[in-house]
Design a protein around this motif. Structure first.
Motif, PDB file in Angstrom:
ATOM      1  N   ARG A  98       0.827  -1.201   0.000  1.00  0.00           N
ATOM      2  CA  ARG A  98       0.000   0.000   0.000  1.00  0.00           C
ATOM      3  C   ARG A  98       0.868   1.260   0.000  1.00  0.00           C
ATOM      4  O   ARG A  98       1.872   1.345   0.701  1.00  0.00           O
ATOM      5  CB  ARG A  98      -0.920   0.024   1.220  1.00  0.00           C
ATOM      6  N   THR A  99       0.468   2.196  -0.801  1.00  0.00           N
ATOM      7  CA  THR A  99       1.058   3.541  -0.872  1.00  0.00           C
ATOM      8  C   THR A  99       2.584   3.537  -0.794  1.00  0.00           C
ATOM      9  O   THR A  99       3.178   4.027   0.162  1.00  0.00           O
ATOM     10  CB  THR A  99       0.500   4.447   0.240  1.00  0.00           C
ATOM     11  N   ASN A 146      -6.760   9.171   5.276  1.00  0.00           N
ATOM     12  CA  ASN A 146      -6.981   8.022   4.395  1.00  0.00           C
ATOM     13  C   ASN A 146      -5.633   7.374   4.065  1.00  0.00           C
ATOM     14  O   ASN A 146      -4.945   7.789   3.135  1.00  0.00           O
ATOM     15  CB  ASN A 146      -7.695   8.490   3.122  1.00  0.00           C
ATOM     16  N   GLU A 148      -4.984   4.406   2.902  1.00  0.00           N
ATOM     17  CA  GLU A 148      -4.943   3.455   1.795  1.00  0.00           C
ATOM     18  C   GLU A 148      -4.842   4.125   0.432  1.00  0.00           C
ATOM     19  O   GLU A 148      -4.184   3.611  -0.466  1.00  0.00           O
ATOM     20  CB  GLU A 148      -6.165   2.543   1.842  1.00  0.00           C
ATOM     21  N   SER A 149      -5.488   5.262   0.238  1.00  0.00           N
ATOM     22  CA  SER A 149      -5.453   5.886  -1.091  1.00  0.00           C
ATOM     23  C   SER A 149      -5.390   7.405  -1.035  1.00  0.00           C
ATOM     24  O   SER A 149      -5.548   8.068  -2.060  1.00  0.00           O
ATOM     25  CB  SER A 149      -6.685   5.460  -1.905  1.00  0.00           C
TER      26      SER A 149
END
Length: 299
Positions: A98-99, A146, A148-149
């Motif tokens: 993630r990211t 946020n 996650e995104s």
């Protein structure tokens, strides 16, 4: 935390003896290439055995390739282009990465002083970008970040100096860096302003224990190295629990290079401070980790 600082400073004091003519050739071989490699950092990958409050990971990887821009090996001015990438693979069934963090940067080094029997003094300047490659809303509906995104992006400047010298009794090279990092608010995504520390004061002491000289292979990796880093953050956030010590980030890394390995070795690292993984910056970490690290530095 304070005990760790006291122990590290005691170790560092052992490496402050003056240089003699016996290591004059070693100092001559230590130039901007070696200085920049120490400052840019090493690529590494951790084992899935972190001890601390970080989420369970299969690994964390930091990829730091360096591309050098210079006129000659003896040049007093060089540039380093570094497309750094950092990623974490979480112990999850799907979408475990993630990211990722993207940190492309351009760094210029200038050899300011080269004093015989004393050491080297250089200065550097850096322009860098740090983002996570996402374009989602920075906050969730509940007002939380946020992770996650959410879109995280900042650009910054860093200026500092690096002092280099050699300890003859222990046959070791020492590098001390102090630098100032500045994130202009206009260079951040709007949501970061008021949440992110825009000013950071970095200090780092790196010690490399050199192997016994060999006429056939005069330049080798250091057998072991120790690096202590301390960063004080300021600007904007000041009301979180733990103030003012939540502004202090500490990192201590011990590296061992086995004789049978070429460019990699084993490392153990303790980190205390704000999470450096882009949009996770509000998290506080206390983690002990182990892994593999590249070390192409030659002395």
């Amino acid at each position: 935390m304070m005990k760790m600082l006291v122990v590290f400073m005691a170790i560092a004091s052992l490496f402050s003896l003056p240089v003699t003519a016996q290591v004059r050739d070693s100092l001559t071989r230590t130039g901007l290439s070696e200085i920049s490699q120490v400052n840019q950092g090493n690529s590494y990958v951790t084992f899935p055995a972190d001890i601390g409050n970080i989420e369970p990971l299969w690994f964390e990887a930091n990829i730091i390739p360096n591309f050098y821009i210079r006129q000659s090996k003896n040049s007093r001015l060089i540039g380093v282009l570094t497309p750094q990438i950092m990623l974490r693979m979480y112990q999850e069934e799907s979408f475990p990465v993630r990211t990722p963090g993207y940190l492309p940067q351009l760094t210029m080094y200038y050899l300011l002083k080269e004093k015989e029997y004393a050491g080297l003094l250089s200065i550097f300047g850096r322009f860098a970008h740090h983002s996570n490659g996402q374009d989602g809303s920075f906050f969730n509906d509940d007002g939380r970040i946020n992770l996650e995104s959410g879109n995280f992006s900042t650009n910054f400047l860093e200026f500092g100096f690096i002092a280099t010298n050699i300890n003859t009794r222990l046959n070791a090279v020492r590098f001390f860096k102090s630098s100032f990092e500045f994130h202009p608010q206009a260079w951040n995504v709007e949501e970061l302003n008021g949440l992110y520390h825009n000013y950071r004061w970095h200090n780092a002491l790196s010690i490399f224990k050199l192997p016994v000289k060999n006429r056939v292979y005069p330049r080798k990796n250091a057998d072991i190295s120790l690096k202590g880093e301390a960063t004080w953050m300021f600007g904007n956030p000041d009301s979180r629990e733990g103030y003012p010590f939540d502004r202090l980030n500490l990192r201590l890394t011990f590296y061992y290079h086995p004789a049978f390995l070429e460019d990699i070795g084993l490392f153990v690292q303790y980190y205390h401070g704000s999470d450096y993984y882009n949009i996770y910056f509000e998290n506080r970490l206390d983690v002990l980790r182990f892994g593999l690290m590249t070390e192409k530095l030659r002395f």
